[in-house]
Design a protein around this motif. Structure first.
Motif, short mmCIF file in Angstrom:
data_model
loop_
_atom_site.label_atom_id
_atom_site.label_comp_id
_atom_site.label_asym_id
_atom_site.label_seq_id
_atom_site.Cartn_x
_atom_site.Cartn_y
_atom_site.Cartn_z
N CYS A 1 48.39 36.60 30.76
CA CYS A 1 47.30 37.56 30.58
C CYS A 1 47.88 38.94 30.26
CB CYS A 1 46.46 37.63 31.86
SG CYS A 1 45.21 38.95 31.79
N CYS B 1 46.69 41.57 33.30
CA CYS B 1 47.20 41.55 34.67
C CYS B 1 48.52 40.79 34.81
CB CYS B 1 46.15 40.95 35.61
SG CYS B 1 45.94 39.16 35.42
N CYS C 1 41.37 34.57 31.66
CA CYS C 1 42.35 34.68 32.74
C CYS C 1 41.73 34.27 34.07
CB CYS C 1 42.87 36.12 32.82
SG CYS C 1 43.95 36.41 34.24
N ASN D 1 42.65 35.10 36.89
CA ASN D 1 42.74 36.17 37.89
C ASN D 1 41.75 37.30 37.61
OD1 ASN D 1 43.90 37.62 40.11
ND2 ASN D 1 45.01 38.86 38.63
ZN ZN Z 1 44.33 38.65 33.93
#
Ligand code: ZN
Ligand code: ZN
Ligand code: ZN
Length: 358
Positions: free
Chosen positions: A15, A18, A29, A31
């Protein structure tokens, strides 16, 4: 080269927002929810496991994803309309595929310490199962590229060139430089030889189907006859290192290039061939050269090549020089006592002669 598929593996992408590593087929992503960027670069997992799940396999094989022309969303190759905006995907552009990512990474992999707590984790997990810290992608192993060859020192090169030049000069001096001497013919010598040949067994080797009918077959061993792309009976498969190819959809195909060594019998055999087994020679120191006569030729003997040589010895101020005439006609010109101008090179060899007059 015949390409062989070993199967499909899941790739990864990182990503850009992040830094979390995500499974290749995942479009956002896991996250932070950032969508997979358009120029996403898929990477190999540290350990590439071949996929056995039927749904995933079908996805892996369906071809590269298509970008929606209207909103840029990635859609699977089989989709007709964009999952995001409903746009017609026939306008969209398929992602590039076919890039070789590297050697196929079959296990086992070394665990690496979590950068935060030191717990040993598999390098493919996105976060540490103990403390939750992100696990960075391990640095790639040093590429096994051949070490760059050291540039040859310029001065060494120039030195070698100078030495070669000097050697060439010495050779030129020895072979091109000549002295002129006047000599008289002191002696002449002729020799005429007839080779006698006989049929005798010779051992040779070849492929079995090329052994002559008349030969006696010896020992055969299996050897590689040719290398081909197609499999064949009794062929040995030789494959290169498997590698992973980007499919443009988050998956990679593990492939290897193979060829097939076809073996055949390589045999020794014995045949009768004419060989020089004897020589009959005549020689003399006059100008009447003769070929050997009345050579006994029983059933197994025959005449082979004829060889003649004509040698002249000059005396130039007490030093002796020899010269070889090309044929009997020029040989006859070197009457005993006649005077000749000799061109003699630095090694003492006569390279050219011409009559010196009376
Ligand atoms: Zn991310
Ligand atoms: Zn769209
Ligand atoms: Zn940790």
């Amino acid at each position: 080269m015949a390409k062989e598929s070993l199967g499909y593996v899941k790739l990864e992408w990182t990503c850009p927002s992040c830094g979390t590593r995500n499974p290749g087929p995942q479009k956002t992503c896991q996250n932070c929810g950032t969508p997979q960027p358009e120029d996403v670069k898929f990477e190999q997992a540290a350990e590439e496991k071949l996929i056995d799940n039927a749904d995933a396999l079908a996805q892996a094989k369906q071809g590269p994803d298509i970008y929606c022309f209207y909103c840029g969303t990635r859609n699977p190759a089989t989709a007709k309309t964009c999952s995001q905006c409903g746009g017609n995907l026939s306008e969209g552009e398929a992602r590039r595929r076919g890039e070789v990512l590297g050697a196929h990474r079959t296990g086992p992999v070394k665990k690496i310490p979590c950068p935060s707590c030191g717990f040993l984790v598999h390098p493919d997990v996105p976060t540490c199962p103990k403390c939750g810290a992100a696990i960075a992608r391990p640095a790639p192993e040093p590429a096994a590229e051949p070490a760059p060859s050291k540039p040859v020192n310029r001065w060494v090169g120039i030195g070698i060139a100078l030495v070669l030049l000097a050697l060439a000069g010495v050779c030129a001096f020895l072979f091109l430089g000549t002295d002129e001497l006047t000599g008289r013919v002191q002696t002449v010598q002729w020799e005429r030889t007839i080779n006698i040949e006989q049929l005798a067994p010779v051992e040779r080797e070849t492929w079995r189907d090329e052994v002559p009918n008349t030969a006696v077959l010896g020992v055969c061993t299996q050897k590689v006859y040719r290398v081909q792309d197609q499999p064949a009976e009794n062929a040995k498969k030789i494959c290169g290192t498997p590698y992973t190819v980007d499919q443009g959809n988050g998956y990679g195909e593990a492939v290897q290039d193979c060829q097939f060594e076809v073996y055949a019998d390589w045999c020794s055999y014995t045949v009768d061939e004419w060989q020089v087994t004897d020589r009959v020679a005549l020689s003399g120191d006059d100008f009447n050269p003769q070929w050997p006569q009345n050579i006994s030729m029983n059933g197994t003997r025959r005449e082979g090549a004829r060889v003649e040589s004509y040698e002249i010895t000059f005396n130039a101020d007490g030093d002796l020089y020899t010269y070889t005439a090309d044929d009997v006609e020029s040989f006859n010109r070197f009457q005993i006592g006649s005077r000749w101008i000799l061109e003699v090179n630095k090694l003492g060899a006569v390279v050219r002669v011409q009559p010196a007059g009376k």
